[in-house]
Write an enzyme that holds these catalytic residues in place. Sequence first.
Site, PDB file in Angstrom:
ATOM      1  N   HIS A 125       1.096  -1.186   0.143  1.00  0.00           N
ATOM      2  CA  HIS A 125      -0.704   0.188   0.134  1.00  0.00           C
ATOM      3  C   HIS A 125       0.660   1.258   0.009  1.00  0.00           C
ATOM      4  O   HIS A 125       2.460   0.770   0.070  1.00  0.00           O
ATOM      5  CB  HIS A 125      -0.721  -0.285   1.234  1.00  0.00           C
ATOM      6  CG  HIS A 125      -0.130   0.287   2.550  1.00  0.00           C
ATOM      7  ND1 HIS A 125       0.355   1.625   3.130  1.00  0.00           N
ATOM      8  CD2 HIS A 125       0.191  -0.638   3.648  1.00  0.00           C
ATOM      9  CE1 HIS A 125       0.957   0.664   3.967  1.00  0.00           C
ATOM     10  NE2 HIS A 125       0.495  -0.615   4.296  1.00  0.00           N
ATOM     11  N   CYS A 138       3.351  -4.495   6.364  1.00  0.00           N
ATOM     12  CA  CYS A 138       3.583  -4.320   5.569  1.00  0.00           C
ATOM     13  C   CYS A 138       4.420  -3.636   4.371  1.00  0.00           C
ATOM     14  O   CYS A 138       5.482  -3.571   4.778  1.00  0.00           O
ATOM     15  CB  CYS A 138       2.056  -3.358   5.340  1.00  0.00           C
ATOM     16  SG  CYS A 138       0.940  -3.636   6.180  1.00  0.00           S
TER      17      CYS A 138
END
Length: 330
Positions: A125, A138
């Site tokens: 992301h 992440c």
Amino acid sequence: MRLFLLAASLSLLLGSPAIAQGAKTSSAFDTDVAALKPGEFIWNGDLAPEGPMTVIVHLPTQRAFVYRNGIRIGVTTVSSGKPGHKTPTGIFTILQKNKDHKSNLYNSAPMPYMQRLTWDGIALHAGNLPGYPASHGCIRMPMEFSKKLFEASSMGMTVVVTNGLVTPEVADANAFLMPVTAKGVADDPTLRRLSKDENWRWTPEKSPTGPVTIVLSTDNERVIVFRNGVEIGRSKVQIAKGFEIGTRALQYAGTDADGQTRWIFIPLPGYETEKGQADEKSALQSIFIPADFNRLVRSVIGPGTTVLATHGGLNSGQAGKATTVIATDQ
């Protein structure tokens, strides 16, 4: 003090702190990848407008490489998991896409252009890029790059996270089509053993849609087919005496004009030069799968299909929704 109060007021009005945008435009395509500064990226989708996509995240250099149809179309700086929250290595597929996602674990932190890798919180992301690992696991990317990748990718896209740099290679049209296996699967295959009277089992209704992963273990003499992380089939296979397939991964790349299935080979970190790695011709001549089951497997192969193979056994894994198919030791 006034500036501080103004900033505090804006923070309250806007909710979560703003995400650093990174570069607005791509650097020149021939830019030295090592010279990219945090937040910078390269993107040229026109080099390969169509075909299966693979993203390779190289943790030591904090870079991600995007390949389409085996051709590199993008590179970006990233920020992966910080100490205590390390990003897991392995081969993943995109399980979910959400342009406006917010974290379920960290105070609804914004995660624009989120592409989920695991159901326990690991994703690609847009996010802050300080130039070193700083996330909770992440893989953060520049905003504009995340947008381009989000728009170009599809559910089931393969993502390789590694400490060893690898480059996809296009296999010839006659490359082996046999399914393949993992060092660790997220679902425990030993819970659904075939009975003495069963040569194979096929239950596609358990997961009607989604990306397909086919795994093969020459040690266990089994093929297992997963769709969207759920087992939909398994079969016994016969292996020629003394044959070892090595450890490898492939991604479906469509069919050519002659109807031959094409695959893109994804070298696995730590296994590229593995002793005893079989060539594709040897694999074709050494693995025997029931014809009826083979036809059923071929019927579900399509965009996003990943084939994984090893001479190792199928290890028990965690129950649940995690879908890491290969976890490396890197």
